[in-house]
Design an enzyme around this catalytic site. Structure first.
Site, PDB file in Angstrom:
ATOM      1  N   GLY A   1       9.313   2.928  11.937  1.00 21.21           N
ATOM      2  CA  GLY A   1       9.273   4.020  10.964  1.00 21.21           C
ATOM      3  C   GLY A   1       7.851   4.322  10.521  1.00 21.21           C
TER       4      GLY A   1
ATOM      5  N   HIS B   1       4.661  14.212  -1.456  1.00 18.75           N
ATOM      6  CA  HIS B   1       5.012  12.782  -1.479  1.00 18.75           C
ATOM      7  C   HIS B   1       4.380  12.109  -2.696  1.00 18.75           C
ATOM      8  CE1 HIS B   1       6.092  13.336   2.798  1.00 18.75           C
ATOM      9  NE2 HIS B   1       6.892  12.316   2.594  1.00 18.75           N
TER      10      HIS B   1
ATOM     11  N   LYS C   1       1.007   7.355  -0.926  1.00 13.27           N
ATOM     12  CA  LYS C   1       1.112   7.607   0.514  1.00 13.27           C
ATOM     13  C   LYS C   1      -0.274   7.688   1.133  1.00 13.27           C
ATOM     14  CE  LYS C   1       3.388  10.353   4.043  1.00 13.27           C
ATOM     15  NZ  LYS C   1       3.835   9.153   4.757  1.00 13.27           N
TER      16      LYS C   1
HETATM   17  P1  NAD Z   1       4.379   0.126   1.477  1.00 14.45           P
HETATM   18  O1  NAD Z   1       2.883   0.075   1.397  1.00 14.45           O
HETATM   19  O2  NAD Z   1       5.173   0.117   0.227  1.00 14.45           O
HETATM   20  O3  NAD Z   1       4.896  -1.080   2.412  1.00 14.45           O
HETATM   21  C1  NAD Z   1       4.258  -1.524   3.584  1.00 14.45           C
HETATM   22  C2  NAD Z   1       4.422  -3.039   3.639  1.00 14.45           C
HETATM   23  O4  NAD Z   1       3.956  -3.512   4.917  1.00 14.45           O
HETATM   24  C3  NAD Z   1       3.620  -3.783   2.565  1.00 14.45           C
HETATM   25  O5  NAD Z   1       4.478  -4.668   1.879  1.00 14.45           O
HETATM   26  C4  NAD Z   1       2.567  -4.542   3.372  1.00 14.45           C
HETATM   27  O6  NAD Z   1       2.195  -5.783   2.771  1.00 14.45           O
HETATM   28  C5  NAD Z   1       3.312  -4.745   4.682  1.00 14.45           C
HETATM   29  N1  NAD Z   1       2.420  -5.092   5.797  1.00 14.45           N
HETATM   30  C6  NAD Z   1       1.219  -4.575   6.096  1.00 14.45           C
HETATM   31  N2  NAD Z   1       0.685  -5.216   7.152  1.00 14.45           N
HETATM   32  C7  NAD Z   1       1.567  -6.167   7.518  1.00 14.45           C
HETATM   33  C8  NAD Z   1       1.575  -7.188   8.521  1.00 14.45           C
HETATM   34  N3  NAD Z   1       0.554  -7.333   9.377  1.00 14.45           N
HETATM   35  N4  NAD Z   1       2.645  -8.001   8.611  1.00 14.45           N
HETATM   36  C9  NAD Z   1       3.695  -7.844   7.769  1.00 14.45           C
HETATM   37  N5  NAD Z   1       3.736  -6.919   6.788  1.00 14.45           N
HETATM   38  C10 NAD Z   1       2.690  -6.097   6.662  1.00 14.45           C
HETATM   39  O7  NAD Z   1       4.707   1.432   2.335  1.00 14.45           O
HETATM   40  P2  NAD Z   1       6.115   2.200   2.479  1.00 14.45           P
HETATM   41  O8  NAD Z   1       6.167   3.324   1.502  1.00 14.45           O
HETATM   42  O9  NAD Z   1       7.239   1.216   2.522  1.00 14.45           O
HETATM   43  O10 NAD Z   1       5.897   2.883   3.910  1.00 14.45           O
HETATM   44  C11 NAD Z   1       5.617   2.100   5.062  1.00 14.45           C
HETATM   45  C12 NAD Z   1       5.448   3.028   6.264  1.00 14.45           C
HETATM   46  O11 NAD Z   1       6.693   3.691   6.535  1.00 14.45           O
HETATM   47  C13 NAD Z   1       4.426   4.159   6.050  1.00 14.45           C
HETATM   48  O12 NAD Z   1       3.753   4.388   7.278  1.00 14.45           O
HETATM   49  C14 NAD Z   1       5.295   5.355   5.675  1.00 14.45           C
HETATM   50  O13 NAD Z   1       4.685   6.596   5.954  1.00 14.45           O
HETATM   51  C15 NAD Z   1       6.481   5.100   6.572  1.00 14.45           C
HETATM   52  N6  NAD Z   1       7.739   5.767   6.184  1.00 14.45           N
HETATM   53  C16 NAD Z   1       8.483   6.275   7.204  1.00 14.45           C
HETATM   54  C17 NAD Z   1       9.716   6.830   6.942  1.00 14.45           C
HETATM   55  C18 NAD Z   1      10.560   7.280   8.110  1.00 14.45           C
HETATM   56  O14 NAD Z   1      11.702   7.738   7.903  1.00 14.45           O
HETATM   57  N7  NAD Z   1      10.057   7.149   9.341  1.00 14.45           N
HETATM   58  C19 NAD Z   1      10.210   6.902   5.626  1.00 14.45           C
HETATM   59  C20 NAD Z   1       9.430   6.366   4.589  1.00 14.45           C
HETATM   60  C21 NAD Z   1       8.183   5.779   4.885  1.00 14.45           C
END
Ligand code: NAD
Length: 269
Positions: free
Chosen positions: A101, A158, A162
């Site tokens: 995602g 958003h 973000k």
């Molecule tokens: P967030 O920053 O709240 O969460 C990301 C998490 O990943 C954090 O807890 C971070 O510590 C962790 N992380 C980073 N590097 C890591 C690693 N090497 N190993 C393990 N964990 C690691 O972000 P979010 O709002 O949850 O969004 C995450 C991603 O998902 C973004 O790229 C966002 O744009 C995307 N997103 C996609 C959709 C979709 O439907 N495709 C929907 C919502 C968000």
């Protein structure tokens, strides 16, 4: 219950990670076998239930993905581009379905993901919700029906945390508009969110990004000509829609061979 597909969630403490943990735990079609956070994170070594302020569920938060992936049928990954590229290689090694995602991936990242998909199924989408994937289809249809008298603007909003802009979803919508119009997005799109200062060419495809508060995700596709406008709109009010879509993709992926797929494949659109 143990013959249900085992799921590992990466980025467990993130906004999407927490929603995914809840979604998988509430599901009777999958079981949570592990969660991963980045090394040094204060969740590491603790119990998911404790971290999320609920009852302990006996699933520890780990920083050793391969060990967990080897015992799972699917990995659901909403983290960062750098993390996701690494997870793609490890999920391929473990022959687990990898649902991605994460947005903001570069062309170089996508090449690495493509290489990993030779060994296991990878399902990647900038937006995992049914509604947005329908919006993508509608955008393509409307763009194909209209000529270049209509400018196309993708406007997204958003939350203020973000990282990437325009959003992965906005880019999906821009690509769909370009495909419908029969042009390449690279030639017509203004991908920046700051440099919108003057007039634009008629028939352009452009992007605008708004960041504020806790907005989950809103996307408008505006088709504007002299004297009339059409607006297609999707509003997400709950991250659960993305988590449900991601789980659906993980289950669908169990029956697929190695290769790259998207939510259109999963939803049969
Ligand atoms: P967030 O920053 O709240 O969460 C990301 C998490 O990943 C954090 O807890 C971070 O510590 C962790 N992380 C980073 N590097 C890591 C690693 N090497 N190993 C393990 N964990 C690691 O972000 P979010 O709002 O949850 O969004 C995450 C991603 O998902 C973004 O790229 C966002 O744009 C995307 N997103 C996609 C959709 C979709 O439907 N495709 C929907 C919502 C968000």
């Amino acid at each position: 219950m143990t013959n249900l597909p085992g799921i590992v969630i990466t980025g467990a403490s993130g906004r999407m990670g927490q929603m995914l943990i809840k979604t998988v735990q509430d599901s009777d079609k999958a079981r949570l076998v592990g969660v991963v956070e980045r090394p040094g994170h204060d969740w590491i070594g603790r119990d998911v239930g404790t971290c999320m302020g609920g009852a302990a569920v006996g699933v520890a938060v780990s920083d050793d993905p391969l060990e967990l992936f080897a015992h799972a049928q699917a990995v659901i990954d909403f983290t960062s581009p750098a993390a996701t590229v690494g997870f793609a290689a490890l999920a391929a090694q473990a022959r687990a379905v990898h649902v991605i995602g994460t947005t903001g991936l570069s062309d170089e990242d996508l090449l690495k993901i493509n290489a990993a998909a030779r060994h296991a199924p990878i399902i990647r989408a900038g937006n995992m919700s049914l509604g947005v994937n329908l919006l993508v289809q509608l955008t393509k249809t409307v763009a194909a029906a209209l000529d270049e008298d209509f400018d196309i603007e993708v406007i997204e909003a958003h939350h203020n945390k973000k990282v990437d802009a325009p959003s992965g979803t906005a880019l999906m919508l821009g690509e769909a508009a370009a495909e419908g119009r029969g042009v390449s997005l690279d030639n017509v799109a203004d991908r920046g969110r700051d440099g919108i200062t003057g007039a634009r060419e008629q028939g352009h495809i452009g992007f605008s990004a708004i960041r504020g508060g806790d907005i989950v995700g809103e996307h408008d596709v505006l088709f504007a000509a002299a004297g009339e406008r059409i607006v297609l709109r999707h509003v997400a009010t709950d991250r659960a829609i993305f988590a449900r879509g991601a789980l659906k993709a993980a289950l669908w992926g169990q029956a697929q061979g190695p290769g790259e797929y998207d939510m259109m494949d999963v939803l049969g659109l």
